[in-house]
Write a protein that holds these residues in place. Structure first.
Motif, short mmCIF file in Angstrom:
data_model
loop_
_atom_site.label_atom_id
_atom_site.label_comp_id
_atom_site.label_asym_id
_atom_site.label_seq_id
_atom_site.Cartn_x
_atom_site.Cartn_y
_atom_site.Cartn_z
N PRO A 388 0.83 -1.21 0.00
CA PRO A 388 0.00 0.00 0.00
C PRO A 388 0.86 1.27 0.00
O PRO A 388 2.03 1.24 0.41
N ALA A 389 0.27 2.36 -0.44
CA ALA A 389 0.94 3.66 -0.35
C ALA A 389 0.94 4.13 1.10
O ALA A 389 0.20 3.61 1.94
N ASN A 390 1.83 5.07 1.40
CA ASN A 390 1.83 5.78 2.68
C ASN A 390 2.02 4.89 3.90
O ASN A 390 1.38 5.09 4.94
N ILE A 391 2.89 3.90 3.80
CA ILE A 391 3.19 3.07 4.98
C ILE A 391 4.60 3.31 5.50
O ILE A 391 4.93 2.89 6.61
N PHE A 392 5.44 4.01 4.72
CA PHE A 392 6.80 4.29 5.15
C PHE A 392 6.91 5.70 5.71
O PHE A 392 6.16 6.59 5.33
N TYR A 393 7.87 5.88 6.62
CA TYR A 393 8.13 7.21 7.16
C TYR A 393 8.90 8.03 6.12
O TYR A 393 9.81 7.53 5.48
N GLY A 394 8.49 9.26 5.96
CA GLY A 394 9.24 10.16 5.08
C GLY A 394 8.79 10.15 3.64
O GLY A 394 9.26 10.94 2.84
N THR A 395 7.91 9.25 3.25
CA THR A 395 7.40 9.22 1.88
C THR A 395 6.03 8.56 1.86
O THR A 395 5.74 7.69 2.68
N ALA A 419 -1.13 -6.23 -3.00
CA ALA A 419 -1.63 -5.96 -1.64
C ALA A 419 -1.81 -4.47 -1.43
O ALA A 419 -1.81 -3.99 -0.28
N SER A 420 -1.97 -3.72 -2.51
CA SER A 420 -2.05 -2.26 -2.41
C SER A 420 -3.26 -1.77 -1.63
O SER A 420 -3.25 -0.66 -1.08
N GLU A 421 -4.31 -2.61 -1.55
CA GLU A 421 -5.50 -2.22 -0.78
C GLU A 421 -5.57 -2.96 0.56
O GLU A 421 -6.58 -2.88 1.25
N SER A 422 -4.49 -3.64 0.91
CA SER A 422 -4.49 -4.42 2.16
C SER A 422 -3.93 -3.56 3.30
O SER A 422 -2.77 -3.70 3.70
N TYR A 423 -4.73 -2.68 3.82
CA TYR A 423 -4.27 -1.80 4.90
C TYR A 423 -5.45 -1.28 5.69
O TYR A 423 -6.61 -1.37 5.27
N GLU A 424 -5.13 -0.72 6.85
CA GLU A 424 -6.11 0.04 7.60
C GLU A 424 -5.46 1.36 7.99
O GLU A 424 -4.23 1.48 8.05
N LYS A 425 -6.26 2.37 8.25
CA LYS A 425 -5.72 3.69 8.60
C LYS A 425 -5.13 3.65 10.00
O LYS A 425 -5.65 3.03 10.92
#
Length: 518
Positions: A388-395, A419-425
């Motif tokens: 998924p996007a937005n899981i790393f610090y700094g990017t 797994a790009s949609e495999s996340y929760e906020k």
């Protein structure tokens, strides 16, 4: 350790860190609090080991030993076993007690003593096998920094207060199976990463990603002779592998000096003996430190699209790590240079799992040439996993994991997982849950095709796509929208229009009662 105890400890440590938090940036106060925790760890290990040596002696408590002959014996044994030595008066509790004493009763100035102790720890290793592992380990703890306080007294009071709070916490080091301190250290590193913004990417890989990488390289393994990370940061990714299987030896290289110190501390805090880790501080691509070694598992989260000399340095053209591919990675994007370096260091029975930006999957020119060689000639690429996007610090960019193996069982296909949609906020970030992680790893190990999630692509299909690995080419996640019933929509519109007409009539009546021209 129960979950409640773990949370209590984490809260205690974070509250102690907050003593420094208002005075400096996250990456600066991180170095102080982690450095002091490390000093406490070394002190407690020394105290426990010395008492063990004294079990058969008349005086059985290390802090009561005054004989220089006894101390020389304990020092000799400690340097062999632990790699360093601390005298009784140099132990953490002694200096914390002095710093928090009533200054009306006794001198409580500890800054010079503390600096001397930190220097002595390093001095005790000089000329020994552990010298390199302790060399300048405390160099980032500047006790004279005005960020700790404008006056010497203010700095002394703050440091004494922090040491006093830490001294109250029992890390339970006598329990050989306990990893309370190691877990606490990992917790703090993660907390500092979440507050350090862009700089966090230099030293920390989110635990959920580390867990996936570790599970991928340990599939069907119960023990690893060696694990290597060419951009090891704080060392957390290497240590994560050891939570999956027994690891004999750890190897890593890190460019940033402060982060390199953090990694060495992290290894020792997790009770990795100095003889079983070899971490080096240099630029991995320009000056590799383990080039003659081959590793059974390699994990990495290299800096995304970092610059490197590439063609500007003629030596790279003939470098065995890169020469066979026909092209060098572009100087503006070193992603494939790191991949080539890792492949060169991989043993014949080894596996690589590394995180990279999505561009490596489809960018053309030199990267396209390297990608084609990796698949067509070497046939080392085993799987591509989209995160998924937005899981790393700094990017916030989406990333992927490449799984590379020299001894592929399924050498006629490549597994793609989306797994790009495999996340929760999770606040302002996205996070992979345990369920997401299990699904990714399970799909990899079973090598399954799952509708809208994974696809086992024959090499012929990869070739037909001109070796473009963009995941949507192979995993169709498109969701068809339900067909619109036009008649039902028109019926609804007419109903709403009729309701509005009735409402207009009702409003007109109210206006007439008020004498207003509707």
């Amino acid at each position: 350790m129960s979950e409640d105890q773990k949370k209590l400890l984490e809260t205690q440590l974070w509250n102690i860190a907050n003593e420094l938090r208002g005075k400096m940036d996250a990456d600066e106060f991180r170095d102080y609090i982690l450095g002091f925790i490390f000093y406490k760890y070394l002190s407690e290990k020394q105290h426990i080991y010395a008492n063990k040596l004294l079990e058969t002696e008349r005086i059985k408590e290390y802090t009561l030993i005054t004989s220089e002959e006894d101390l020389d014996f304990i020092k000799e044994e400690s340097v062999l076993k632990l790699g360093y030595f601390l005298r009784p008066e140099e132990l953490f509790t002694a200096i914390a007690t002095k710093g928090n004493a009533d200054k009306e009763v006794q001198d409580n100035f500890i800054l010079e003593d503390l600096q001397s102790i930190l220097n002595n720890i390093e001095q005790s290793t000089m000329g020994t096998e552990s010298e390199e592992d302790f060399n300048k380990l405390f160099e980032d703890l500047d006790l004279s920094s005005t960020k700790l306080g404008r006056s010497v007294e203010a700095r002394n009071n703050l440091i004494a207060k922090v040491l006093g709070h830490l001294d109250e916490i029992d890390f339970n080091l006598e329990d050989a199976d306990s990893d309370i301190l190691g877990n606490a250290y990992e917790y703090l590193i993660g907390q500092f990463a979440s507050g350090a913004g862009k700089k966090a990417g230099e030293f920390y890989t989110p635990q959920q990603v580390s867990k996936i990488l570790a599970k991928l390289v340990t599939s069907d393994k119960k023990r690893l002779k060696s694990v290597y990370d060419p951009t090891c940061g704080s060392g957390s990714l290497l240590l994560r592998v050891a939570k999956e299987v027994k690891v004999d030896d750890f190897y890593g290289q890190e460019l940033n000096r402060t982060t390199y110190n953090l990694a060495r501390m992290n290894m020792i805090l997790h009770d990795v003996h100095y003889r079983h880790f070899d971490l080096q501080q240099e630029d991995t691509l320009r000056d590799p430190q383990h080039l003659n070694e081959r590793f059974e598992a390699i994990v990495a989260n290299p800096p995304f699209s970092a610059k490197w000399p590439g063609k500007k340095n003629p030596l790279f053209e003939n470098d065995e790590r890169f020469s066979q591919y026909g092209k060098l990675a572009p100087s503006s994007k070193a992603d494939f240079a790191f991949v080539q370096h890792m492949i060169y260091q991989l043993s014949e029975n080894g596996t690589i799992a590394c995180v990279l930006p999505h561009g490596v999957l489809f960018r053309g020119s030199a990267e396209g040439t390297i990608r084609k060689y990796l698949i067509e000639k070497l046939n080392y690429l085993d799987a591509v996993i989209g995160l998924p996007a937005n899981i790393f610090y700094g990017t916030s960019i989406p990333t992927c994991i490449l799984v590379i193996s020299k001894c592929r069982v399924n050498d006629d296909n490549i597994l793609f997982i989306d797994a790009s949609e495999s996340y929760e906020k999770d606040g302002n970030k996205n996070k992979l849950t345990e369920t997401h992680i299990e699904k990714i790893v399970d799909t990899y190990r079973k090598r399954q095709t799952i509708d809208k999630f994974s696809y086992v692509a024959p090499l012929e299909e990869i070739q037909e796509n001109d070796f473009n690995l963009n995941i949507p080419r192979y995993v169709d996640t498109f969701e068809e929208e339900e067909p619109v019933d036009i008649n039902a929509v028109m019926k609804e519109i007419k109903s709403l229009e009729a309701q509005r007409t009735e409402l207009d009539k009702e409003i007109e009546g109210y206006f007439q009662e008020l004498g207003i021209n509707f």
